[in-house]
Write a protein that holds these residues in place. Structure first.
Motif, PDB file in Angstrom:
ATOM      1  N   ASP A  39      23.440  25.171  16.741  1.00 55.94           N
ATOM      2  CA  ASP A  39      22.743  24.467  17.821  1.00 55.94           C
ATOM      3  C   ASP A  39      23.561  23.342  18.441  1.00 55.94           C
ATOM      4  O   ASP A  39      23.523  23.146  19.658  1.00 55.94           O
ATOM      5  N   ASP A  40      24.284  22.578  17.621  1.00 57.11           N
ATOM      6  CA  ASP A  40      25.035  21.434  18.150  1.00 57.11           C
ATOM      7  C   ASP A  40      26.459  21.803  18.561  1.00 57.11           C
ATOM      8  O   ASP A  40      26.982  21.278  19.550  1.00 57.11           O
ATOM      9  N   ILE A  41      27.106  22.673  17.800  1.00 53.00           N
ATOM     10  CA  ILE A  41      28.497  23.046  18.089  1.00 53.00           C
ATOM     11  C   ILE A  41      28.565  24.310  18.936  1.00 53.00           C
ATOM     12  O   ILE A  41      29.482  24.484  19.743  1.00 53.00           O
ATOM     13  N   GLY A  42      27.593  25.215  18.782  1.00 53.03           N
ATOM     14  CA  GLY A  42      27.558  26.433  19.585  1.00 53.03           C
ATOM     15  C   GLY A  42      28.397  27.568  19.030  1.00 53.03           C
ATOM     16  O   GLY A  42      28.842  28.437  19.793  1.00 53.03           O
ATOM     17  N   LEU A  43      28.605  27.602  17.719  1.00 53.76           N
ATOM     18  CA  LEU A  43      29.383  28.691  17.137  1.00 53.76           C
ATOM     19  C   LEU A  43      28.561  29.977  17.112  1.00 53.76           C
ATOM     20  O   LEU A  43      27.328  29.957  17.058  1.00 53.76           O
ATOM     21  N   SER A  44      29.252  31.105  17.139  1.00 51.29           N
ATOM     22  CA  SER A  44      28.585  32.402  17.044  1.00 51.29           C
ATOM     23  C   SER A  44      28.226  32.682  15.589  1.00 51.29           C
ATOM     24  O   SER A  44      28.676  31.983  14.667  1.00 51.29           O
ATOM     25  N   GLY A  45      27.442  33.736  15.373  1.00 53.86           N
ATOM     26  CA  GLY A  45      27.040  34.090  14.018  1.00 53.86           C
ATOM     27  C   GLY A  45      28.216  34.400  13.117  1.00 53.86           C
ATOM     28  O   GLY A  45      28.263  33.960  11.961  1.00 53.86           O
ATOM     29  N   SER A  46      29.195  35.160  13.622  1.00 51.72           N
ATOM     30  CA  SER A  46      30.350  35.508  12.796  1.00 51.72           C
ATOM     31  C   SER A  46      31.192  34.274  12.484  1.00 51.72           C
ATOM     32  O   SER A  46      31.756  34.154  11.388  1.00 51.72           O
ATOM     33  N   GLN A  47      31.287  33.345  13.441  1.00 52.47           N
ATOM     34  CA  GLN A  47      32.024  32.104  13.196  1.00 52.47           C
ATOM     35  C   GLN A  47      31.326  31.249  12.141  1.00 52.47           C
ATOM     36  O   GLN A  47      31.967  30.667  11.272  1.00 52.47           O
ATOM     37  N   ILE A  48      29.996  31.193  12.224  1.00 54.65           N
ATOM     38  CA  ILE A  48      29.227  30.447  11.221  1.00 54.65           C
ATOM     39  C   ILE A  48      29.435  31.067   9.845  1.00 54.65           C
ATOM     40  O   ILE A  48      29.660  30.361   8.855  1.00 54.65           O
ATOM     41  N   GLY A  49      29.376  32.404   9.773  1.00 49.69           N
ATOM     42  CA  GLY A  49      29.603  33.088   8.510  1.00 49.69           C
ATOM     43  C   GLY A  49      30.972  32.783   7.938  1.00 49.69           C
ATOM     44  O   GLY A  49      31.123  32.594   6.722  1.00 49.69           O
ATOM     45  N   MET A  50      31.985  32.719   8.803  1.00 50.24           N
ATOM     46  CA  MET A  50      33.336  32.411   8.353  1.00 50.24           C
ATOM     47  C   MET A  50      33.417  30.990   7.787  1.00 50.24           C
ATOM     48  O   MET A  50      33.975  30.773   6.700  1.00 50.24           O
ATOM     49  N   VAL A  51      32.835  30.030   8.500  1.00 50.30           N
ATOM     50  CA  VAL A  51      32.867  28.636   8.038  1.00 50.30           C
ATOM     51  C   VAL A  51      32.151  28.486   6.699  1.00 50.30           C
ATOM     52  O   VAL A  51      32.663  27.875   5.757  1.00 50.30           O
ATOM     53  N   LEU A  52      30.963  29.070   6.607  1.00 49.44           N
ATOM     54  CA  LEU A  52      30.158  28.907   5.407  1.00 49.44           C
ATOM     55  C   LEU A  52      30.719  29.671   4.207  1.00 49.44           C
ATOM     56  O   LEU A  52      30.472  29.300   3.058  1.00 49.44           O
ATOM     57  N   SER A  53      31.479  30.728   4.463  1.00 51.40           N
ATOM     58  CA  SER A  53      32.027  31.526   3.355  1.00 51.40           C
ATOM     59  C   SER A  53      33.295  30.914   2.776  1.00 51.40           C
ATOM     60  O   SER A  53      33.803  31.388   1.754  1.00 51.40           O
ATOM     61  N   ILE A  54      33.815  29.872   3.419  1.00 50.61           N
ATOM     62  CA  ILE A  54      35.030  29.225   2.917  1.00 50.61           C
ATOM     63  C   ILE A  54      34.787  28.593   1.549  1.00 50.61           C
ATOM     64  O   ILE A  54      35.590  28.720   0.628  1.00 50.61           O
ATOM     65  N   SER A  55      33.651  27.917   1.404  1.00 50.03           N
ATOM     66  CA  SER A  55      33.374  27.179   0.172  1.00 50.03           C
ATOM     67  C   SER A  55      33.393  28.061  -1.075  1.00 50.03           C
ATOM     68  O   SER A  55      34.079  27.726  -2.056  1.00 50.03           O
ATOM     69  N   PRO A  56      32.672  29.203  -1.115  1.00 51.66           N
ATOM     70  CA  PRO A  56      32.723  30.016  -2.335  1.00 51.66           C
ATOM     71  C   PRO A  56      34.094  30.580  -2.650  1.00 51.66           C
ATOM     72  O   PRO A  56      34.468  30.711  -3.823  1.00 51.66           O
ATOM     73  N   VAL A  57      34.885  30.909  -1.610  1.00 50.32           N
ATOM     74  CA  VAL A  57      36.240  31.429  -1.848  1.00 50.32           C
ATOM     75  C   VAL A  57      37.120  30.339  -2.441  1.00 50.32           C
ATOM     76  O   VAL A  57      37.846  30.562  -3.420  1.00 50.32           O
ATOM     77  N   VAL A  58      37.042  29.145  -1.854  1.00 49.47           N
ATOM     78  CA  VAL A  58      37.838  28.025  -2.356  1.00 49.47           C
ATOM     79  C   VAL A  58      37.466  27.705  -3.799  1.00 49.47           C
ATOM     80  O   VAL A  58      38.334  27.424  -4.633  1.00 49.47           O
ATOM     81  N   PHE A  94      34.403  15.876   8.971  1.00 48.45           N
ATOM     82  CA  PHE A  94      33.709  17.088   9.426  1.00 48.45           C
ATOM     83  C   PHE A  94      32.853  16.775  10.649  1.00 48.45           C
ATOM     84  O   PHE A  94      32.797  17.548  11.606  1.00 48.45           O
ATOM     85  N   SER A  95      32.183  15.629  10.638  1.00 46.02           N
ATOM     86  CA  SER A  95      31.285  15.279  11.748  1.00 46.02           C
ATOM     87  C   SER A  95      32.045  14.969  13.035  1.00 46.02           C
ATOM     88  O   SER A  95      31.475  15.031  14.121  1.00 46.02           O
ATOM     89  N   ALA A  96      33.346  14.655  12.901  1.00 46.55           N
ATOM     90  CA  ALA A  96      34.130  14.230  14.061  1.00 46.55           C
ATOM     91  C   ALA A  96      34.840  15.382  14.763  1.00 46.55           C
ATOM     92  O   ALA A  96      35.405  15.198  15.839  1.00 46.55           O
ATOM     93  N   VAL A  97      34.841  16.587  14.177  1.00 43.61           N
ATOM     94  CA  VAL A  97      35.554  17.713  14.787  1.00 43.61           C
ATOM     95  C   VAL A  97      34.552  18.673  15.423  1.00 43.61           C
ATOM     96  O   VAL A  97      33.422  18.816  14.957  1.00 43.61           O
ATOM     97  N   SER A  98      35.001  19.321  16.490  1.00 43.47           N
ATOM     98  CA  SER A  98      34.097  20.232  17.198  1.00 43.47           C
ATOM     99  C   SER A  98      34.737  21.574  17.538  1.00 43.47           C
ATOM    100  O   SER A  98      34.031  22.518  17.872  1.00 43.47           O
ATOM    101  N   SER A  99      36.068  21.675  17.457  1.00 35.80           N
ATOM    102  CA  SER A  99      36.709  22.955  17.735  1.00 35.80           C
ATOM    103  C   SER A  99      36.631  23.837  16.494  1.00 35.80           C
ATOM    104  O   SER A  99      36.627  23.342  15.361  1.00 35.80           O
ATOM    105  N   TYR A 100      36.567  25.137  16.707  1.00 33.47           N
ATOM    106  CA  TYR A 100      36.401  26.089  15.610  1.00 33.47           C
ATOM    107  C   TYR A 100      37.523  25.964  14.585  1.00 33.47           C
ATOM    108  O   TYR A 100      37.268  25.942  13.373  1.00 33.47           O
TER     109      TYR A 100
END
Length: 387
Positions: A39-58, A94-100
């Motif tokens: 809603d605030d950044i405007g990422l697509s579903g696949s982009q959101i999935g990519m961002v959120l999946s980083i944590s378990p891999v790391v 994290f709160s200060a960045v907006s580019s993918y």
């Protein structure tokens, strides 16, 4: 004697406040992060999935590194404090960045430091519990309380001030948590385990590897739900406060069930409890696919207690029973990596694409299919005798 009792009370208070604050911070950020990214950044579903999946891999890759460093330095409290401070700093970044691209980088760095928090603190607390004969559950209970309070309070706060408040709350609370972390006891009793030798022993227990697949299919959706549940509630019209309420009800239902889990396992049998937990998860995900009224969703959040609250303790005990004694630590470590790591990543990553091309409701159909497969596989695992 009185001084010793006062010292023990002080240490207990530090543990309680540490777990309360760390899980409060996790509860402030995780449930609403997907909504913020959409809603605030405007990422697509696949982009959101990519961002959120980083944590378990790391976490799969980095958690062992933190353990190695802790074993080598014998300073888990110092490492934990540093990790908490850096986690707090990365919340603001994290709160200060907006580019993918920058969001991906910030999520990765945040995950590196956040990956240290639970393993190191659990190691410290378990060492202390063994030394003092204290109840470990009474310590971790405060984490559940912190998470439940946080999701409701920060949900309402976000509705009043905006979603960016999740980062400021996260940073503030984690920073305060670092103060309590620094005061935790500094005993360190590491146990060295040969992974190669452990795997050699586990090969002799084929049922264990079947159960790893089941853990992947059950825990993956349960953990990925933490990321997509916020979008689900929002799309049903619940709003940010509704997201907080739903998460509080779900998280709050786990502790009471966990309290009776071992008693039920002894009474009904471990396989039956695992089947019950898997079946409840399956029904819950398929219900969410049908786009139910928001009131029904709130009412059925208690299902999380009977899925997560039963499956996690029963699965840990089942893994310990299946694995040879000499490979117990390896068995639990591999189980955690497959369920909490790979399963979480797989469901979060693919869930993003399903969200983009279909809907969040289709994500829950995907979760339901995986859990149903786990129910079927559970029928083929051997029954463990309970004491």
């Amino acid at each position: 004697m009185e001084a010793s009792l006062a010292s023990n009370r002080s240490v207990k208070l530090n543990f309680y406040m540490y777990y309360f604050l760390v899980f409060f911070g996790i509860g402030a950020l995780s449930p609403l992060l997907s909504v913020y990214l959409r809603d605030d950044i405007g990422l697509s579903g696949s982009q959101i999935g990519m961002v959120l999946s980083i944590s378990p891999v790391v976490m799969i890759l980095i958690q062992p590194v933190w353990g190695i460093i802790s074993d080598a330095t014998k300073k888990p409290v110092t490492l934990l404090t540093i990790a908490l401070v850096m986690t707090a700093v990365m919340g603001i970044v994290f709160s200060a960045v907006s580019s993918y691209a920058l969001i991906i980088a910030a999520a990765g760095i945040l995950a590196v430091f956040q990956a240290a928090l639970i393993p190191l603190s659990d190691s410290i607390s378990i060492n202390y519990v063994k030394k003092t004969k204290m109840d470990y559950g009474s310590i971790r209970l405060w984490g559940a309380v912190g998470f439940a309070v946080s999701v409701l309070a920060v949900g309402k706060l976000s509705e009043m001030t905006g979603l960016s408040v999740i980062f400021y709350t996260f940073t503030f609370v984690m920073g305060i948590g670092a103060i309590f972390a620094w005061q935790l006891p500094r005993e360190s009793n590491s146990i060295k385990v040969s992974f190669k030798k452990g795997m050699g022993e586990l090969v002799k227990a084929p049922s264990y590897f079947l159960f790893l697949v089941i853990a992947f299919l059950i825990l993956g959706p349960i953990l990925a739900n933490n990321f997509y549940f916020g979008i689900f509630i929002d799309d049903l019209g619940g709003g940010l406060a509704g997201i907080g309420l739903a998460f509080m009800l779900a998280a709050g239902s786990e502790a009471p069930v966990m309290k009776f889990a071992n008693r039920w396992i002894r009474k009904f049998g471990m396989k039956q409890i695992l089947l019950l937990a898997a079946a409840v998860s399956t029904l819950r995900w398929f219900l969410y696919f049908l786009e139910p009224p928001i009131g029904l969703v709130y009412a059925t959040t208690i299902a999380q207690g009977f899925s997560t609250g039963l499956f996690i303790p029963a699965a840990l005990q089942y893994v310990k029973d299946l694995a040879p004694v000499s490979a117990g630590a390896t068995a639990i470590g591999l189980y955690s990596a497959v369920g909490n790591g790979l399963g979480n990543w797989f469901c979060t990553f693919l869930g993003g694409f399903i969200l983009e091309f279909y809907s969040v409701f289709a994500v829950y159909f995907f979760f339901g299919c995986l859990s149903l497969a786990a129910v079927i596989l559970l029928l083929f695992v051997k029954q463990k005798r309970t004491a």
